[in-house]
Design a protein around this motif. Sequence first.
Motif, PDB file in Angstrom:
ATOM      1  N   THR A   1      26.822  -8.813  34.475  1.00 55.21           N
ATOM      2  CA  THR A   1      27.149  -8.976  35.993  1.00 55.21           C
ATOM      3  C   THR A   1      28.404  -9.936  36.445  1.00 55.21           C
ATOM      4  N   MET A   2      28.135 -11.187  35.625  1.00 54.09           N
ATOM      5  CA  MET A   2      29.186 -11.931  35.931  1.00 54.09           C
ATOM      6  C   MET A   2      30.444 -11.892  35.191  1.00 54.09           C
ATOM      7  N   ARG A   3      30.548 -11.087  34.188  1.00 50.93           N
ATOM      8  CA  ARG A   3      31.930 -10.520  33.507  1.00 50.93           C
ATOM      9  C   ARG A   3      32.458  -9.682  34.338  1.00 50.93           C
ATOM     10  N   ALA A   4      31.766  -8.879  34.888  1.00 49.84           N
ATOM     11  CA  ALA A   4      32.186  -7.824  35.671  1.00 49.84           C
ATOM     12  C   ALA A   4      32.941  -8.278  36.973  1.00 49.84           C
TER      13      ALA A   4
ATOM     14  N   GLU B   1      36.654  -7.853  37.875  1.00 46.56           N
ATOM     15  CA  GLU B   1      37.105  -7.072  39.077  1.00 46.56           C
ATOM     16  C   GLU B   1      38.116  -8.101  39.873  1.00 46.56           C
ATOM     17  N   GLU B   2      37.767  -9.380  40.147  1.00 41.74           N
ATOM     18  CA  GLU B   2      38.694 -10.286  40.524  1.00 41.74           C
ATOM     19  C   GLU B   2      40.078 -10.212  40.292  1.00 41.74           C
TER      20      GLU B   2
ATOM     21  N   ILE C   1      36.084 -17.586  28.747  1.00 45.72           N
ATOM     22  CA  ILE C   1      36.568 -16.221  29.114  1.00 45.72           C
ATOM     23  C   ILE C   1      37.885 -15.915  29.038  1.00 45.72           C
ATOM     24  N   HIS C   2      38.698 -16.737  29.004  1.00 46.67           N
ATOM     25  CA  HIS C   2      40.204 -16.398  28.875  1.00 46.67           C
ATOM     26  C   HIS C   2      40.749 -15.729  27.352  1.00 46.67           C
ATOM     27  N   TYR C   3      39.902 -15.661  26.459  1.00 46.20           N
ATOM     28  CA  TYR C   3      40.029 -14.964  25.148  1.00 46.20           C
ATOM     29  C   TYR C   3      39.722 -13.632  25.682  1.00 46.20           C
TER      30      TYR C   3
END
Length: 159
Positions: free
Chosen positions: A50-53, A57-58, A138-140
Motif C-alpha cells: 500500500t505504501m509502495r503504491a 501514484e505520487e 525506494i529510489h532503486y
Amino acid sequence: MKQGNVQPRLSLSNGQIDNDQVGLTKRLRDVSPVHKHRILCVDDDVLGTTMRAEILEEGGYSVVVFHSPLEATRCDLSTFSLAILDFEMPGLNGRELLLRIRAMGARFPIVLLTGCLAGLSREDCVLFSRCIDKSMPIHYLLDTIEEFLDPNQGADYGS
C-alpha cells in the motif's frame, strides 16, 4: 459514504492473511491522461504494498495492487506497462506467478522486489527483468521503473 472509500477488513488466522479476504483489497484506479504508465504490484505484504503504491501514484503512475497472486492472474494484463512482484507469497511464489503471466501473453518488464533475494537461485533471478531487495532504498525501485518505462528503451521483455 462513497462506495470508493470503503475499505474491506482483512482477516487474520494464526498470523496469516486469509487470501479470500485479501483478494477484496485490490486497489484499481482508472488510468487517466496524467498517468504515464500502469503498474501491476503483487505482494501479500498489505502495508508495504500500500505504501509502495502510494509512492508510485505520487510519481504519476497508475497502480493496481493485488495481495493474492492467484487473483492477479485473473486481470487483463494487456493494460500494464510493468509488474512488480514479491517472491514469497501464499498460493504462488514470484517465479510461478511470472511464468503464468508470461504464458498469458504479458510482454512487459517484470521486476522482482523481495526480502529474500540472497536466498534465491540464479535460475530464479534470471527470469526477472531486474531483482531488487526490499531493504534497498525506494529510489532503486523508482530508478528501475523509470529505466524500463523510458520511451527510448524499446526492448521486448517477454521474448
